[in-house]
Design an enzyme around this catalytic site. Structure first.
Site, PDB file in Angstrom:
ATOM      1  CG  ASP A  24       2.669  -6.709  -6.119  1.00  0.00           C
ATOM      2  OD1 ASP A  24       2.401  -6.395  -5.052  1.00  0.00           O
ATOM      3  OD2 ASP A  24       1.577  -8.038  -6.419  1.00  0.00           O
ATOM      4  CD  GLU A  29      -2.508  -0.817   0.074  1.00  0.00           C
ATOM      5  OE1 GLU A  29      -3.067   0.160   0.080  1.00  0.00           O
ATOM      6  OE2 GLU A  29      -2.973  -2.253   0.077  1.00  0.00           O
TER       7      GLU A  29
HETATM    8 ZN   LIG Z   1      -2.319  -2.003  -4.498  1.00  0.00          ZN
END
Ligand SMILES: [Zn+2]
Length: 414
Positions: free
Chosen positions: A359, A278
């Site tokens: 990611d 996040e």
């Molecule tokens: Zn995300």
């Protein structure tokens, strides 16, 4: 009826057909792969969970199609069917000022639309989600939420609509530029007050107590020079077992919110990895890019409306006899899904790119293994399908399909 009616109906029919074909492909693909867990997940996801995900996906797609059909029929009733004309006539007969007439027409339209949506919303919560064991809500919570949304919509919507309709009637040809500025200011204001004034009306928030997790989160934030006004746990479990984590608020007032369901499902290391992802969205400026894209889309939309509002064929083509600023605004909002549908694959593609970048950021924080483990747990717990149809996924999915996302993360493990 005019040429615009034909364009509108043709686009509507095309969007419904495209959506239906994609859904059919998706369901067939998921069914075809229902018998076995994909090799990459076979040691971590049991067959029963895989098959539950397949059945859940199919049920969601079917309900989505009913929702789409109902939405399109309602759109036709409101426009060509004369529904909006009827509502407009009823309020016009009260002889209020133009701005007040416009405000009550739009508010009553929104209230009727919300009530008409109740049966499907009820079915989604108390039939579909219930059947797969995800629902925790009660009828009392369901209707209290509905009432709160109505009151909030009325309290916030009335002054905003009065202001917007006044600008549309009094500021000449460039009204849409002023309305865009109002919209921008209003959006920032809402994001700012959401965590402290709106969210607590629906959920309870308490500071994160788990000391190990708190320390991990704080270390992660300090490492990345990130400041926040606290880490909170939200009682998401009062409505659903689906878990999540998010950032909310503006600037230094940002808060981090974990659903209690997420805290119960994942280990502290896994939660840290999810939060790193996040955080990646912030560090890669995704939030800013999303807001700018949304702002530009609204700018283009309002500029288009600034032109359409003077075209008699726009009203006539959608079943309205008397042109007015508020009817133009309402018609535009009602039919825009037919046109924005075709932008969906573009937005989905950008969103998936952002997920890969976030990611990568999380992986660079040396937690790749934890992130993979967390994602697999979440796929299992939320019954997300591991085998979506590639074309359906390319069109609709805001996140990369599970196998591609995990494969991408695996390349970062070495
Ligand atoms: Zn995300």
């Amino acid at each position: 009826m005019n040429e615009f009616t034909i364009v509108f109906l043709a686009l509507m029919l095309t969007s419904v057909c495209v959506h239906w074909l994609l859904c059919r492909r998706h369901v067939r693909h998921v069914r075809k792969h229902r018998a076995a867990v994909p090799a990459a997940f076979s040691d971590r996801i049991p067959l029963a969970a895989h098959q539950k995900a397949a059945d859940y996906t199919e049920s969601k797609v079917r309900l989505g199609l009913v929702d789409l059909a109902a939405g399109m029929i309602l759109m036709l009733i409101w426009t060509l069917g004369g529904g909006l004309q009827l509502l407009d006539n009823a309020w016009r007969s009260m002889h209020l000022s133009t701005i007040w007439t416009g405000t009550v027409v739009i508010l009553s339209f929104l209230a009727i639309a919300a009530v008409l949506d109740l049966p499907l919303s009820w079915y989604r919560t108390f039939r579909l989600e219930q059947r797969f064991g995800f629902n925790k809500s009660t009828l009392k919570i369901f209707f209290t939420d509905f009432a709160k949304h109505m009151v909030l919509g009325f309290l916030i919507g009335t002054p905003l609509l009065l202001l917007v309709l006044w600008i549309m009637d009094h500021t000449g040809a460039w009204w849409w530029l002023y309305v865009w500025c109002i919209w921008l200011g209003f959006s920032v204001f809402m994001i700012g007050i959401y965590p402290t004034f709106i969210a607590p009306l629906f959920n309870k928030f308490r500071p994160l107590e788990n000391q190990e997790l708190k320390q991990r989160v704080e270390n992660l934030l300090t490492r990345n020079g990130f400041t926040s006004k606290g880490i909170f746990v939200m009682d998401g479990s009062t409505r659903s077992t689906h878990g999540n984590a998010y950032f909310t608020g503006l600037g230094a007032n940002k808060r981090i919110v974990f659903f209690d369901t997420l805290i119960n499902e994942l280990s502290p290391e896994e939660i840290e990895a999810v939060l790193a992802h996040e955080l990646g969205h912030f560090k890669c400026n995704h939030i800013r890019k999303r807001l700018i894209t949304l702002g530009l889309t609204f700018f283009a939309g309002l500029a288009l409306l600034g032109w359409l509002i003077n075209m008699p064929w726009f009203y006539q083509g959608l079943g309205m006899q008397q042109p007015s600023t508020y009817i133009a605004l309402l018609l535009f909002a009602i039919i825009s899904p037919v046109f924005t549908f075709f932008l969906q694959p573009v937005f989905s593609h950008i969103s998936r790119q952002h997920e890969f970048e976030a990611d990568d950021f999380a992986a660079a924080q040396a937690q790749t293994g934890n992130l993979i483990q967390a994602l697999v747990k979440l796929y299992r717990e939320n019954a997300n399908t591991l085998t979506p149809d590639p074309l359906y996924s390319a069109f609709h999915d805001s996140h990369p399909p599970a196998p591609i996302r995990i494969a991408h993360l695996n390349t970062k493990l070495a």
